[in-house]
Design a protein around this motif. Structure first.
Motif, PDB file in Angstrom:
ATOM      1  N   TRP A 184       0.794  -1.054  -0.022  1.00  0.00           N
ATOM      2  CA  TRP A 184       0.107  -0.203   0.074  1.00  0.00           C
ATOM      3  C   TRP A 184       0.854   1.173   0.054  1.00  0.00           C
ATOM      4  CZ3 TRP A 184       2.222  -1.304   4.273  1.00  0.00           C
ATOM      5  CH2 TRP A 184       2.379  -0.339   5.413  1.00  0.00           C
ATOM      6  N   PRO A 185       0.457   2.401  -0.271  1.00  0.00           N
ATOM      7  CA  PRO A 185       1.221   3.680  -0.356  1.00  0.00           C
ATOM      8  C   PRO A 185       1.451   4.277   0.874  1.00  0.00           C
ATOM      9  CG  PRO A 185      -0.930   3.968  -1.333  1.00  0.00           C
ATOM     10  CD  PRO A 185      -0.851   2.618  -0.946  1.00  0.00           C
ATOM     11  N   ARG A 186       2.331   4.298   1.376  1.00  0.00           N
ATOM     12  CA  ARG A 186       2.779   4.658   2.662  1.00  0.00           C
ATOM     13  C   ARG A 186       2.986   6.185   2.706  1.00  0.00           C
ATOM     14  NH1 ARG A 186       5.680   2.824   7.376  1.00  0.00           N
ATOM     15  NH2 ARG A 186       5.847   4.838   8.895  1.00  0.00           N
ATOM     16  N   TRP A 187       3.292   6.677   1.309  1.00  0.00           N
ATOM     17  CA  TRP A 187       3.442   8.081   1.253  1.00  0.00           C
ATOM     18  C   TRP A 187       2.824   8.629  -0.087  1.00  0.00           C
ATOM     19  CZ3 TRP A 187       8.097   5.381   2.580  1.00  0.00           C
ATOM     20  CH2 TRP A 187       8.381   5.456   3.980  1.00  0.00           C
ATOM     21  N   PRO A 188       2.415   9.866  -0.155  1.00  0.00           N
ATOM     22  CA  PRO A 188       1.775   9.959  -1.296  1.00  0.00           C
ATOM     23  C   PRO A 188       2.431  10.089  -2.683  1.00  0.00           C
ATOM     24  CG  PRO A 188       1.219  11.723   0.462  1.00  0.00           C
ATOM     25  CD  PRO A 188       2.458  10.808   0.845  1.00  0.00           C
ATOM     26  N   HIS A 189       3.851  10.182  -2.506  1.00  0.00           N
ATOM     27  CA  HIS A 189       4.544  10.329  -3.716  1.00  0.00           C
ATOM     28  C   HIS A 189       4.923   9.018  -4.340  1.00  0.00           C
ATOM     29  CE1 HIS A 189       7.571  10.312  -0.545  1.00  0.00           C
ATOM     30  NE2 HIS A 189       8.511  10.263  -1.323  1.00  0.00           N
ATOM     31  N   ASN A 222       2.317  -5.031 -10.467  1.00  0.00           N
ATOM     32  CA  ASN A 222       1.370  -5.805  -9.715  1.00  0.00           C
ATOM     33  C   ASN A 222       0.639  -5.384  -8.536  1.00  0.00           C
ATOM     34  OD1 ASN A 222       3.494  -5.228  -7.660  1.00  0.00           O
ATOM     35  ND2 ASN A 222       3.894  -7.484  -7.197  1.00  0.00           N
ATOM     36  N   GLY A 223       0.776  -3.865  -8.568  1.00  0.00           N
ATOM     37  CA  GLY A 223      -0.306  -3.372  -7.696  1.00  0.00           C
ATOM     38  C   GLY A 223       0.283  -2.805  -6.456  1.00  0.00           C
ATOM     39  N   TRP A 224       1.515  -3.259  -6.114  1.00  0.00           N
ATOM     40  CA  TRP A 224       2.237  -2.959  -4.932  1.00  0.00           C
ATOM     41  C   TRP A 224       2.747  -1.450  -5.290  1.00  0.00           C
ATOM     42  CZ3 TRP A 224       4.944  -6.558  -1.243  1.00  0.00           C
ATOM     43  CH2 TRP A 224       4.025  -7.515  -0.947  1.00  0.00           C
ATOM     44  N   TRP A 225       3.561  -0.967  -4.244  1.00  0.00           N
ATOM     45  CA  TRP A 225       3.854   0.738  -4.549  1.00  0.00           C
ATOM     46  C   TRP A 225       5.560   0.666  -4.022  1.00  0.00           C
ATOM     47  CZ3 TRP A 225       0.503   4.220  -5.569  1.00  0.00           C
ATOM     48  CH2 TRP A 225      -0.964   3.984  -5.775  1.00  0.00           C
ATOM     49  N   ARG A 226       6.147   1.515  -4.592  1.00  0.00           N
ATOM     50  CA  ARG A 226       7.582   1.856  -4.480  1.00  0.00           C
ATOM     51  C   ARG A 226       7.895   3.246  -4.528  1.00  0.00           C
ATOM     52  NH1 ARG A 226      10.541   2.955  -8.729  1.00  0.00           N
ATOM     53  NH2 ARG A 226      12.583   1.939  -7.728  1.00  0.00           N
ATOM     54  N   LEU A 227       8.773   3.695  -4.104  1.00  0.00           N
ATOM     55  CA  LEU A 227       9.195   4.955  -4.170  1.00  0.00           C
ATOM     56  C   LEU A 227       9.711   5.509  -5.445  1.00  0.00           C
ATOM     57  CD1 LEU A 227      11.499   5.445  -0.718  1.00  0.00           C
ATOM     58  CD2 LEU A 227       9.338   6.672  -1.038  1.00  0.00           C
TER      59      LEU A 227
END
Length: 274
Positions: free
Chosen positions: A240-245, A251-256
């Motif tokens: 999930w997106p810990r930070w807005p940027h 695969n739908g996960w989130w990275r910086l």
């Protein structure tokens, strides 16, 4: 469980907190995803085939990951401190048509809860270790739960992630700032926010408590408890997106974003009981 009286009160407060949050989590869009979404690809590489294996998922909450183990052929049990979490987990498993045994117990009492059974794999996932006040006792419990040669597999938020700011404050840039301890040793951290991580307001939510555990502490205590560490992965993505940027992956996960430093947000540790 041999915790002092004050710590036992904090654990009881956490149980009440999770009981208050569980119905909201079960009804939230946050968990309205296919169960396989919650696993990184490397987890299945590390775990190997599960068909016919005995798997125990500690601190399983709603049982989202637990269900996938059963789908892959494992004889699966989930254990959690919160009875309301397990009520929801049983409903979710029934709706998915899979057989999962759910046990209500504190993780430190897991040996008694499983009535002396031993497992091929003990799994603990994202957001669990921070609720353990005594990691040495936990390592000893896990060792007793495993068969000789059995596997402990931890997939957890990286201590670096936990030490970074949780959200951006008004007027702040996207730069990541250290705001909390990476290392263990300062005792419990009290949280009194009325909002849970799914974004829901929890009416009457009481204070909950967490404990920091650095990677060095985790690895050292497991080695001392008789485990052989076979791999330790560090990963730059989150589910999930810990930070807005943050940017979403294929695969739908989130990275910086690419212009940000590459830092570990999750870690996966694989250890075998000697």
């Amino acid at each position: 469980m041999s915790l002092d009286a004050q710590t036992q009160q904090m654990v009881a407060a956490n149980r009440a907190d999770w009981n208050a949050r569980a119905p909201l989590h079960a009804a939230s869009d946050f968990y309205d995803r296919p169960v396989e979404f919650w696993f990184a690809d490397y987890e299945w590489t590390d775990l190997g085939p599960l068909d016919g294996r005995d798997v125990l998922h500690l601190q399983c909450h709603l049982g989202t990951e637990t269900i996938e183990f059963a789908r892959r052929g494992a004889r699966t049990s989930g254990l959690d401190l919160s009875e309301k979490s397990l009520e929801a987990a049983r409903e979710i498993a029934a709706g998915a048509g899979v057989a999962v045994e759910y046990l209500h117990a504190n993780v430190y009492d897991a040996v008694a809860a499983v009535e002396g059974r031993h497992f091929d794999i003990v799994y603990t996932g994202k957001g669990a270790l921070c609720y353990l006040p005594d990691l040495k006792q936990w390592a000893d419990v896990v060792r007793e739960l495993l068969k000789p040669g059995g596997l402990l597999y931890i997939v957890e938020f990286h201590p670096l992630l936990n030490s970074l700011r949780e959200v951006s404050l008004p007027g702040e840039s996207d730069e990541l700032v250290l705001r909390a301890d990476y290392l263990e040793g300062r005792g419990p951290i009290a949280h009194d926010s009325t909002v849970t991580y799914t974004g829901d307001e929890v009416p009457g939510r009481q204070t909950s408590y967490e404990w920091r555990h650095g990677l060095g502490e985790i690895v050292t205590l497991l080695a001392a408890a008789g485990f052989r560490i076979s791999s330790l992965r560090e990963s730059e993505v989150l589910p999930w997106p810990r930070w807005p940027h943050m940017r979403q992956t294929a695969n739908g996960w989130w990275r910086l974003p690419d212009e940000s430093p590459r830092i570990p947000l999750l870690f996966a540790l694989k250890a075998e009981r000697r």
